[in-house]
Design a protein around this motif. Structure first.
Motif, PDB file in Angstrom:
ATOM      1  N   LEU A  63      32.996  57.437  31.716  1.00  0.00           N
ATOM      2  CA  LEU A  63      33.304  57.198  30.306  1.00  0.00           C
ATOM      3  C   LEU A  63      34.507  58.051  29.914  1.00  0.00           C
ATOM      4  N   MET A  64      35.501  57.426  29.293  1.00  0.00           N
ATOM      5  CA  MET A  64      36.746  58.136  28.999  1.00  0.00           C
ATOM      6  C   MET A  64      37.054  58.090  27.505  1.00  0.00           C
ATOM      7  N   PRO A  65      37.849  59.054  27.029  1.00  0.00           N
ATOM      8  CA  PRO A  65      38.317  58.982  25.650  1.00  0.00           C
ATOM      9  C   PRO A  65      39.165  57.720  25.456  1.00  0.00           C
ATOM     10  N   PRO A  66      39.327  57.286  24.210  1.00  0.00           N
ATOM     11  CA  PRO A  66      40.048  56.031  23.970  1.00  0.00           C
ATOM     12  C   PRO A  66      41.564  56.205  24.035  1.00  0.00           C
ATOM     13  N   ILE A  67      42.060  56.536  25.208  1.00  0.00           N
ATOM     14  CA  ILE A  67      43.504  56.526  25.415  1.00  0.00           C
ATOM     15  C   ILE A  67      43.790  55.330  26.313  1.00  0.00           C
ATOM     16  N   ASN A  68      45.038  54.891  26.339  1.00  0.00           N
ATOM     17  CA  ASN A  68      45.361  53.661  27.049  1.00  0.00           C
ATOM     18  C   ASN A  68      45.780  53.983  28.481  1.00  0.00           C
ATOM     19  N   PHE A  69      44.892  53.699  29.421  1.00  0.00           N
ATOM     20  CA  PHE A  69      45.225  54.015  30.811  1.00  0.00           C
ATOM     21  C   PHE A  69      46.201  52.990  31.354  1.00  0.00           C
ATOM     22  N   ASP A  70      47.139  53.484  32.148  1.00  0.00           N
ATOM     23  CA  ASP A  70      48.269  52.639  32.499  1.00  0.00           C
ATOM     24  C   ASP A  70      48.339  52.382  34.007  1.00  0.00           C
ATOM     25  N   LEU A  71      48.585  53.426  34.775  1.00  0.00           N
ATOM     26  CA  LEU A  71      48.734  53.253  36.223  1.00  0.00           C
ATOM     27  C   LEU A  71      47.856  54.269  36.944  1.00  0.00           C
ATOM     28  N   CYS A  72      47.786  54.095  38.245  1.00  0.00           N
ATOM     29  CA  CYS A  72      46.933  54.951  39.059  1.00  0.00           C
ATOM     30  C   CYS A  72      47.588  55.178  40.409  1.00  0.00           C
ATOM     31  N   SER A  73      47.263  56.269  41.059  1.00  0.00           N
ATOM     32  CA  SER A  73      47.515  56.370  42.491  1.00  0.00           C
ATOM     33  C   SER A  73      46.439  57.264  43.076  1.00  0.00           C
ATOM     34  N   THR A  74      46.281  57.171  44.384  1.00  0.00           N
ATOM     35  CA  THR A  74      45.195  57.905  45.023  1.00  0.00           C
ATOM     36  C   THR A  74      45.783  58.973  45.931  1.00  0.00           C
ATOM     37  N   GLY A  75      44.959  59.953  46.251  1.00  0.00           N
ATOM     38  CA  GLY A  75      45.417  61.067  47.064  1.00  0.00           C
ATOM     39  C   GLY A  75      45.272  60.805  48.553  1.00  0.00           C
ATOM     40  N   LYS A  76      45.882  61.676  49.319  1.00  0.00           N
ATOM     41  CA  LYS A  76      45.744  61.689  50.778  1.00  0.00           C
ATOM     42  C   LYS A  76      46.127  63.089  51.247  1.00  0.00           C
ATOM     43  N   GLY A  77      45.775  63.445  52.475  1.00  0.00           N
ATOM     44  CA  GLY A  77      46.104  64.789  52.952  1.00  0.00           C
ATOM     45  C   GLY A  77      45.554  65.830  51.993  1.00  0.00           C
ATOM     46  N   PRO A  78      46.406  66.715  51.450  1.00  0.00           N
ATOM     47  CA  PRO A  78      45.903  67.764  50.563  1.00  0.00           C
ATOM     48  C   PRO A  78      45.311  67.231  49.251  1.00  0.00           C
ATOM     49  N   SER A  79      45.679  66.002  48.865  1.00  0.00           N
ATOM     50  CA  SER A  79      45.121  65.434  47.626  1.00  0.00           C
ATOM     51  C   SER A  79      43.995  64.434  47.913  1.00  0.00           C
ATOM     52  N   SER A  80      43.518  64.432  49.152  1.00  0.00           N
ATOM     53  CA  SER A  80      42.426  63.541  49.535  1.00  0.00           C
ATOM     54  C   SER A  80      41.236  63.740  48.597  1.00  0.00           C
ATOM     55  N   GLY A  81      40.642  62.646  48.162  1.00  0.00           N
ATOM     56  CA  GLY A  81      39.470  62.743  47.294  1.00  0.00           C
ATOM     57  C   GLY A  81      39.794  62.703  45.808  1.00  0.00           C
ATOM     58  N   TYR A  82      41.085  62.700  45.493  1.00  0.00           N
ATOM     59  CA  TYR A  82      41.482  62.628  44.082  1.00  0.00           C
ATOM     60  C   TYR A  82      42.115  61.277  43.766  1.00  0.00           C
ATOM     61  N   ALA A  83      41.998  60.892  42.511  1.00  0.00           N
ATOM     62  CA  ALA A  83      42.759  59.746  42.006  1.00  0.00           C
ATOM     63  C   ALA A  83      43.396  60.171  40.693  1.00  0.00           C
ATOM     64  N   PHE A  84      44.602  59.696  40.456  1.00  0.00           N
ATOM     65  CA  PHE A  84      45.386  60.107  39.288  1.00  0.00           C
ATOM     66  C   PHE A  84      45.651  58.897  38.398  1.00  0.00           C
TER      67      PHE A  84
END
Ligand code: K7E
Ligand code: CUA
Length: 639
Positions: free
Chosen positions: A225-246
């Motif tokens: 559940l997120m605050p009502p802001i308008n989400f636009d794009l995404c990318s996912t992690g790998k290597g040191p950012s593995s397990g994260y999504a932005f």
């Protein structure tokens, strides 16, 4: 190799032509020839994209079709459109949306708004199995199987979500595929509230879809559940950012009207960083609450799964570089991109190095996570990477692509980041997305970049007021970018994916022994027309150049069920099956069986015929559907 030899021969021919007609009458230029383009420029551009008749391209380019609801396949370097993969929209060209299976997949919708295609990955590399595409309009995701380039699943509408623009983006082993809502709504979705009370009454949602590793089948796994802001794009992690999504967002102001002004007040907006492994564990620990059949995590109750990072004003794209270390956010209303370091982000999270909170969610301190703001130009939207330490950002307002150097930067460069800007290439006009093959993997391709421009503005012969989009092919193999070719696409490519031809191996015939349709028939002796009550069922063969049977008898009020099998086992031996006056056309690839159902409402004789020109006797490939009035005896015995 062969192509390069041909190119050399062609080059020799053109060069000798230039020599012979140096006075200027040798080469035919288009009437609108660009001033300043020399003959040798023309020659090298032509050769770079030239694919001689009979030769083949080196790369597939999968364009999202935007509101056409489809995916377009082109070849690189020729930029020729080769085929259309219908996804969210019926397409009579391949009979999509007319047979029972694809009709059911489309459900009650006739279109979708395709924005971001994503190739499946294994170990952060393209694995050539599936292509996922989102439907922003109706909150769906589709899976195209790259074995046969066919849409095999449409999932959705996804519960509790609206305007799933930040999609499709896959994790490094295609474990999950993320979607985030561009349009927040009151929840549950059937509740109405006043947009004036937007900040209080509306919510956003981030959705994780699970992807079956064997079949690619998608299912809704969990949501945040997120605050009502308008989400636009995404990318996912790998290597040191593995397990994260932005995820980027705009409208931190949480305005419910006049977003053009009201959502552009603050100097920074919020990017969300989601620890999807922690979220998965929290769901397994029973920390989610069910909403509409989906386990939903409230980040206020499950700390650690969500943090916010401030990024440049009204960002659009957010992209992770091939090493997984650098996260690049493009603030479209500021003339720079923001480069963040995942190690600094992780440290800030561990040290609770926060700058207050946004709606109760900790906000990482900007200065602690940002490595620099690179002055790329006006209107930065999206960034791609070549795996050689370079980034390429699309500038919508400047209408160019800026190539710049990723960190680590020298002290001198840090003092003046204009020094890391390496090159600028004007594009025509107003670029949105750009794509480099495998930019979101750990091993991008280093040869081509395609700019997808929003306005073609008379770059083509006039086609009236409805205009196509333009795409431009740019060679990025050298220090400086080189413009090579231009092409036009139907509305409207947003993003695209590129994969080398050698990394895909599609079938061209469905092998007979793989056809498990219980109603498939392969021999004239197995074909039939049978009646049961008011249902007439025909099992039909399509083969050069006839349908067996070529006569079907029924009467008004019957439901006609046709199972048609194309028994050919030769590539490109495709047959269509259209019925006059009944809004019906299916197309059968070699070895394929399709089922159609029609309620017969009018008496008469209706021809059915093959719509794909298949042989010299294609025109003869036809038959008759004889429909008697209700209550009359069918003419043919047994019907
Ligand atoms: Cu057109 Cu990614 Cu929907 Cu940018 S999006 S341009
Ligand atoms: Cu079969 Cu034309």
């Amino acid at each position: 190799m062969k192509r390069y030899i041909t190119k050399l021969i062609l080059l020799a021919a053109i060069c000798s032509g230039v020599a012979l007609f140096a006075s200027g009458c040798g080469q035919k230029k288009p009437a609108s020839a660009t001033k300043g383009l020399s003959d040798s420029d023309r020659t090298s551009m032509a050769l770079a994209s030239f694919v001689a008749p009979g030769e083949k391209d080196d790369y597939y380019l999968f364009y999202s079709g935007g509101h056409s609801g489809q995916v377009f396949v082109a070849g690189i370097p020729s930029m020729r459109h080769i085929s259309t993969i219908p996804v969210f929209t019926p397409y009579p060209g391949t009979g999509y949306g007319y047979d029972e299976e694809t009709k059911e997949m489309l459900g009650k919708f006739t279109w979708g708004d395709v924005h971001h295609p994503a190739l499946s990955q294994t170990d952060s590399l393209q694995d050539g199995r599936w292509l996922f595409v989102n439907d922003t309009a109706n909150n769906r995701v589709a899976r195209i199987d790259l074995r046969d380039f066919k849409t095999r699943q449409i999932l959705g509408p996804i519960p509790n979500a609206s305007g799933t623009h930040a999609s499709s983006f896959v994790t490094e082993n295609t474990e999950y595929l993320f979607l985030a809502t561009r349009f927040s709504t009151p929840l549950p979705r059937d509740r109405a509230a006043d947009p004036k009370d937007y900040a209080k009454e509306f919510s956003g949602m981030i959705t994780a879809l699970k992807v079956d590793p064997e079949t690619g089948e998608m299912s809704v796994a969990w949501q945040i559940l997120m605050p009502p802001i308008n989400f636009d794009l995404c990318s996912t992690g790998k290597g040191p950012s593995s397990g994260y999504a932005f995820f980027t967002s705009y409208n931190t102001e949480m305005a419910g009207d006049l977003l053009e002004v009201n959502a552009s007040q603050l100097d920074r907006d919020m990017a969300a960083i989601v620890d999807w492994k922690a979220a998965t564990a929290a769901v397994a620990d029973g920390k989610a609450e069910m909403m509409n059949g989906v386990p939903v995590l409230d980040p206020l109750k499950v700390p650690g799964i969500l943090h916010f990072i401030p990024v440049g004003k009204s960002p659009h794209g957010i992209d992770t570089d091939p090493t997984g270390k650098w996260i690049v956010g493009s603030g479209k209303l500021q003339p720079s991109t923001t480069v963040m370091d995942i190690e600094k982000i992780k440290k800030a999270i561990a040290d609770k190095d926060f700058d207050g909170d946004f709606r109760g969610i900790p906000v990482l301190k900007y200065e602690s996570v940002v490595d620099g703001e690179v002055p790329v130009g006006l209107g930065p939207l999206h960034t791609q990477f070549d795996g050689r330490g370079n980034a390429y950002t699309s500038l919508f307002i400047d209408s160019n692509i800026t190539k710049w150097k990723l960190p680590p930067w020298t002290d001198e460069e840090k003092k003046d980041l204009t020094k890391v800007v390496l090159d600028k290439m004007p594009v025509h006009f107003s670029v949105g997305h750009l794509v480099i093959g495998g930019s979101d993997t750990k091993k991008p391709d280093t040869k081509w970049l395609v700019a997808m421009n929003k306005l073609s503005k008379g770059r083509h012969i006039s086609v009236g007021p409805s205009q196509p989009e333009s795409s431009q092919l740019i060679d990025i193999s050298g220090d400086k970018m080189k413009m090579v070719a231009e092409a036009y696409t139907e509305p409207e490519p947003h993003f695209a994916q590129i994969i080398a031809v050698k990394d895909l191996n599609p079938i061209e015939v469905y092998p007979k022994d793989e056809n498990k349709d219980p109603n498939a028939v392969w021999d004239a002796s197995e074909t039939s027309v049978t009646r049961e009550g008011n249902t007439v069922t025909a099992k039909v063969i399509a083969v050069r150049s006839r349908f067996i049977p070529d006569r079907i008898d029924a009467k008004v009020g019957d439901e006609l069920i046709l199972h048609i099998t194309n028994i050919e086992q030769t590539g490109d031996m495709i047959h269509g099956f259209a019925i006059n006056d009944h809004d019906m056309n299916v197309v059968l690839d070699p070895g394929e069986t399709k089922t159609i159902k029609i309620k017969l409402t009018k008496s008469g004789v209706y021809s059915f015929y093959c719509t794909n020109f298949c042989s010299a006797l294609h025109q003869e490939m036809q038959g008759y559907l004889v429909v008697q009035p209700e209550g009359a005896q069918p003419l043919a015995k047994g019907n």
